[in-house]
Design a protein around this motif. Structure first.
Motif, PDB file in Angstrom:
ATOM      1  N   LEU A   8       0.835  -1.201   0.000  1.00  0.00           N
ATOM      2  CA  LEU A   8       0.000   0.000   0.000  1.00  0.00           C
ATOM      3  C   LEU A   8       0.869   1.249   0.000  1.00  0.00           C
ATOM      4  N   ARG A   9       1.955   1.204   0.743  1.00  0.00           N
ATOM      5  CA  ARG A   9       2.830   2.377   0.853  1.00  0.00           C
ATOM      6  C   ARG A   9       3.412   2.783  -0.503  1.00  0.00           C
ATOM      7  N   LYS A  10       3.462   1.870  -1.461  1.00  0.00           N
ATOM      8  CA  LYS A  10       3.969   2.182  -2.806  1.00  0.00           C
ATOM      9  C   LYS A  10       2.961   2.959  -3.639  1.00  0.00           C
ATOM     10  N   ASP A  11       1.711   3.046  -3.159  1.00  0.00           N
ATOM     11  CA  ASP A  11       0.627   3.589  -3.980  1.00  0.00           C
ATOM     12  C   ASP A  11       0.010   4.830  -3.328  1.00  0.00           C
ATOM     13  N   PRO A  12       0.570   6.015  -3.577  1.00  0.00           N
ATOM     14  CA  PRO A  12       0.070   7.234  -2.930  1.00  0.00           C
ATOM     15  C   PRO A  12      -1.379   7.555  -3.286  1.00  0.00           C
ATOM     16  N   TYR A  13      -1.818   7.161  -4.484  1.00  0.00           N
ATOM     17  CA  TYR A  13      -3.195   7.447  -4.882  1.00  0.00           C
ATOM     18  C   TYR A  13      -4.189   6.673  -4.025  1.00  0.00           C
ATOM     19  N   THR A  14      -3.881   5.411  -3.751  1.00  0.00           N
ATOM     20  CA  THR A  14      -4.757   4.608  -2.901  1.00  0.00           C
ATOM     21  C   THR A  14      -4.752   5.130  -1.468  1.00  0.00           C
ATOM     22  N   ILE A  15      -3.587   5.553  -0.984  1.00  0.00           N
ATOM     23  CA  ILE A  15      -3.491   6.123   0.363  1.00  0.00           C
ATOM     24  C   ILE A  15      -4.404   7.341   0.480  1.00  0.00           C
ATOM     25  N   GLU A  16      -4.321   8.241  -0.492  1.00  0.00           N
ATOM     26  CA  GLU A  16      -5.144   9.448  -0.480  1.00  0.00           C
ATOM     27  C   GLU A  16      -6.632   9.111  -0.601  1.00  0.00           C
ATOM     28  N   TYR A  17      -6.945   8.146  -1.454  1.00  0.00           N
ATOM     29  CA  TYR A  17      -8.346   7.761  -1.656  1.00  0.00           C
ATOM     30  C   TYR A  17      -8.937   7.190  -0.367  1.00  0.00           C
ATOM     31  N   LEU A  18      -8.223   6.254   0.256  1.00  0.00           N
ATOM     32  CA  LEU A  18      -8.719   5.648   1.494  1.00  0.00           C
ATOM     33  C   LEU A  18      -8.893   6.695   2.593  1.00  0.00           C
ATOM     34  N   ALA A  19      -7.926   7.615   2.680  1.00  0.00           N
ATOM     35  CA  ALA A  19      -7.994   8.647   3.720  1.00  0.00           C
ATOM     36  C   ALA A  19      -9.186   9.573   3.493  1.00  0.00           C
ATOM     37  N   GLN A  21     -11.981   8.789   1.943  1.00  0.00           N
ATOM     38  CA  GLN A  21     -13.170   8.011   2.277  1.00  0.00           C
ATOM     39  C   GLN A  21     -13.371   7.925   3.791  1.00  0.00           C
ATOM     40  N   ASN A  22     -12.260   7.813   4.524  1.00  0.00           N
ATOM     41  CA  ASN A  22     -12.359   7.753   5.986  1.00  0.00           C
ATOM     42  C   ASN A  22     -12.865   9.069   6.568  1.00  0.00           C
ATOM     43  N   ASP A  23     -12.524  10.199   5.938  1.00  0.00           N
ATOM     44  CA  ASP A  23     -13.069  11.480   6.380  1.00  0.00           C
ATOM     45  C   ASP A  23     -14.595  11.449   6.362  1.00  0.00           C
ATOM     46  N   TYR A  24     -15.151  10.978   5.258  1.00  0.00           N
ATOM     47  CA  TYR A  24     -16.609  10.904   5.131  1.00  0.00           C
ATOM     48  C   TYR A  24     -17.189   9.871   6.104  1.00  0.00           C
ATOM     49  N   LYS A  25     -16.525   8.735   6.191  1.00  0.00           N
ATOM     50  CA  LYS A  25     -17.019   7.640   7.041  1.00  0.00           C
ATOM     51  C   LYS A  25     -17.119   8.074   8.496  1.00  0.00           C
ATOM     52  N   ASP A 107      -5.231   7.211  15.061  1.00  0.00           N
ATOM     53  CA  ASP A 107      -6.129   6.541  14.109  1.00  0.00           C
ATOM     54  C   ASP A 107      -7.589   6.879  14.357  1.00  0.00           C
ATOM     55  N   ARG A 108      -8.369   6.762  13.295  1.00  0.00           N
ATOM     56  CA  ARG A 108      -9.802   7.060  13.258  1.00  0.00           C
ATOM     57  C   ARG A 108     -10.051   8.558  13.380  1.00  0.00           C
ATOM     58  N   GLY A 109     -10.035   9.125  14.581  1.00  0.00           N
ATOM     59  CA  GLY A 109     -10.194  10.564  14.728  1.00  0.00           C
ATOM     60  C   GLY A 109      -8.981  11.307  14.203  1.00  0.00           C
ATOM     61  N   ALA A 110      -9.168  12.607  13.929  1.00  0.00           N
ATOM     62  CA  ALA A 110      -8.123  13.377  13.247  1.00  0.00           C
ATOM     63  C   ALA A 110      -7.251  14.212  14.176  1.00  0.00           C
ATOM     64  N   VAL A 151      -7.002   3.164   8.418  1.00  0.00           N
ATOM     65  CA  VAL A 151      -8.057   3.798   9.206  1.00  0.00           C
ATOM     66  C   VAL A 151      -7.758   5.261   9.530  1.00  0.00           C
ATOM     67  N   LEU A 152      -6.818   5.866   8.807  1.00  0.00           N
ATOM     68  CA  LEU A 152      -6.487   7.271   9.023  1.00  0.00           C
ATOM     69  C   LEU A 152      -7.332   8.172   8.130  1.00  0.00           C
ATOM     70  N   GLN A 153      -7.689   9.335   8.654  1.00  0.00           N
ATOM     71  CA  GLN A 153      -8.414  10.325   7.867  1.00  0.00           C
ATOM     72  C   GLN A 153      -7.443  11.230   7.107  1.00  0.00           C
ATOM     73  N   LYS A 154      -7.914  11.764   5.990  1.00  0.00           N
ATOM     74  CA  LYS A 154      -7.102  12.722   5.253  1.00  0.00           C
ATOM     75  C   LYS A 154      -6.850  13.971   6.091  1.00  0.00           C
ATOM     76  N   SER A 155      -7.823  14.343   6.914  1.00  0.00           N
ATOM     77  CA  SER A 155      -7.633  15.518   7.768  1.00  0.00           C
ATOM     78  C   SER A 155      -6.534  15.289   8.804  1.00  0.00           C
ATOM     79  N   ASP A 156      -6.291  14.036   9.168  1.00  0.00           N
ATOM     80  CA  ASP A 156      -5.158  13.716  10.046  1.00  0.00           C
ATOM     81  C   ASP A 156      -3.855  13.943   9.290  1.00  0.00           C
TER      82      ASP A 156
END
Length: 336
Positions: A8-19, A21-25, A107-110, A151-156
């Motif tokens: 996962l660490r090799k893929d910055p786009y997936t990291i940003e996408y997951l983060a 999504q976690n903001d919304y979640k 994790d979870r909260g920002a 489980v990290l938010q982009k805002s974190d």
């Protein structure tokens, strides 16, 4: 696990996408109706009497133990104020008191960055009041240092300036990383109390508390960058102690084990007695396993105390903590 996380660490786009999504979640979780709005507990005495407090002199008159925070900065402040550890300006005010947080600040909260800054400041202020602030490692602090970004938010990330900047902040090049890697312990004995994030199995306890903490610190302070890990380990089908050492074991290790919360009670209590004997403790206090309906629970004649009650507004948004009054020979669960 190393392959999964480093891949996962090799893929910055997936990291940003997951983060993102976690903001919304987690925002939806915060906005949703919660049982904590209607379920309220009263302060309860857990233990009382000289048979449970055998020392003639304790280092601290009072110990406040707080469970998993998971990025909820406001909740942490509210708990600290309720326990009369800080004032309205977030300044430490308690004397002869130890604060122990048993891991999973992140994790979870920002609010992880703000939480670390607050606790670091309070640790310095507490010393002037004959007090102390102790922070233990949880599996989520370890997860962050392993590039476990699921489980990290982009805002974190944004609080640090991005995920690469967050990585640098949690490395040995920054004060946050030095605090995590050099100073936060796996387990601690404070007065009569053995503190650990998930639980300390006997096979670990007999190695000694100091040895476990030293081993964890030695590994965490000597980890290459994730780019180096990818080049030297992942691409060569090797692993690193950060992912494989026994002290970080995901089955029975002190940051991960679910033995004390899921095994048959007689087995748990038998193991616990061995652990308490070898560590010279009267009780073990753990987080990690969320207790139902925001209530602190015990087992093994109240020698095992579970204090993870889903404090974070991203999980349960409950309120509570453990208070140990050495001077009065009492242990209380405190609620809002």
């Amino acid at each position: 696990m190393a392959n999964t996380l480093l891949n996962l660490r090799k893929d910055p786009y997936t990291i940003e996408y997951l983060a993102t999504q976690n903001d919304y979640k987690y925002q939806k979780v915060i906005e949703d109706y919660k049982l904590s709005d209607v379920i309220k507990w009263k302060d309860t005495i857990v233990r009382e009497g000289s048979e449970y407090f055998t020392k003639s002199k304790y280092k601290y008159k009072r110990i406040i133990a707080i469970g998993d925070i998971h990025g909820d900065y406001e909740k942490l402040k509210n708990v600290l104020r309720h326990a009369k550890l800080i004032d309205k300006n977030n300044k430490w005010i308690a004397t002869d008191t130890a604060l122990v947080q048993v891991g999973d600040l992140t994790d979870r909260g920002a609010g992880f960055k703000k939480i670390m800054e607050l606790l670091k400041k309070l640790r310095d202020e507490a010393k002037k009041k004959k007090s102390a602030v102790f922070m233990l490692l949880g599996n989520h602090e370890l997860f962050d240092m392993q590039a476990g970004y699921f489980v990290l938010q982009k805002s974190d990330f944004d609080a640090f300036g991005g995920y690469l900047e967050r990585e640098r902040a949690l490395s040995m090049d920054d004060m946050y990383g030095q605090l995590l890697r050099k100073e936060m312990n796996v387990t601690m004995l404070i007065d009569d109390n053995l503190f650990v994030h998930a639980g300390l199995r006997y096979k670990y306890a007999k190695k000694g508390i100091d040895e476990l903490n030293k081993r964890a610190h030695d590994i965490l302070t000597n980890v290459p960058s994730f780019d180096e890990l990818l080049d030297d380990y992942y691409n060569k089908d090797k692993t690193h102690p950060l992912y494989s050492d026994y002290v970080f074991d995901m089955i029975d290790g002190p940051l991960w084990t679910d033995f004390f919360s899921s095994a048959p009670s007689d087995e748990v209590c038998e193991e616990l007695e061995k652990v308490l004997k070898v560590t010279k403790a009267k009780r073990m206090i753990v987080g990690h396993t969320i207790q139902d309906y925001g209530r602190i629970r015990t087992n093994c004649h109240k020698k095992l105390i579970f204090i993870d009650i889903a404090l974070s507004n991203c999980i349960g948004d409950y309120f509570g903590y453990l208070e140990i009054l050495n001077d009065k020979k009492q242990i209380w669960t405190r609620y809002e």
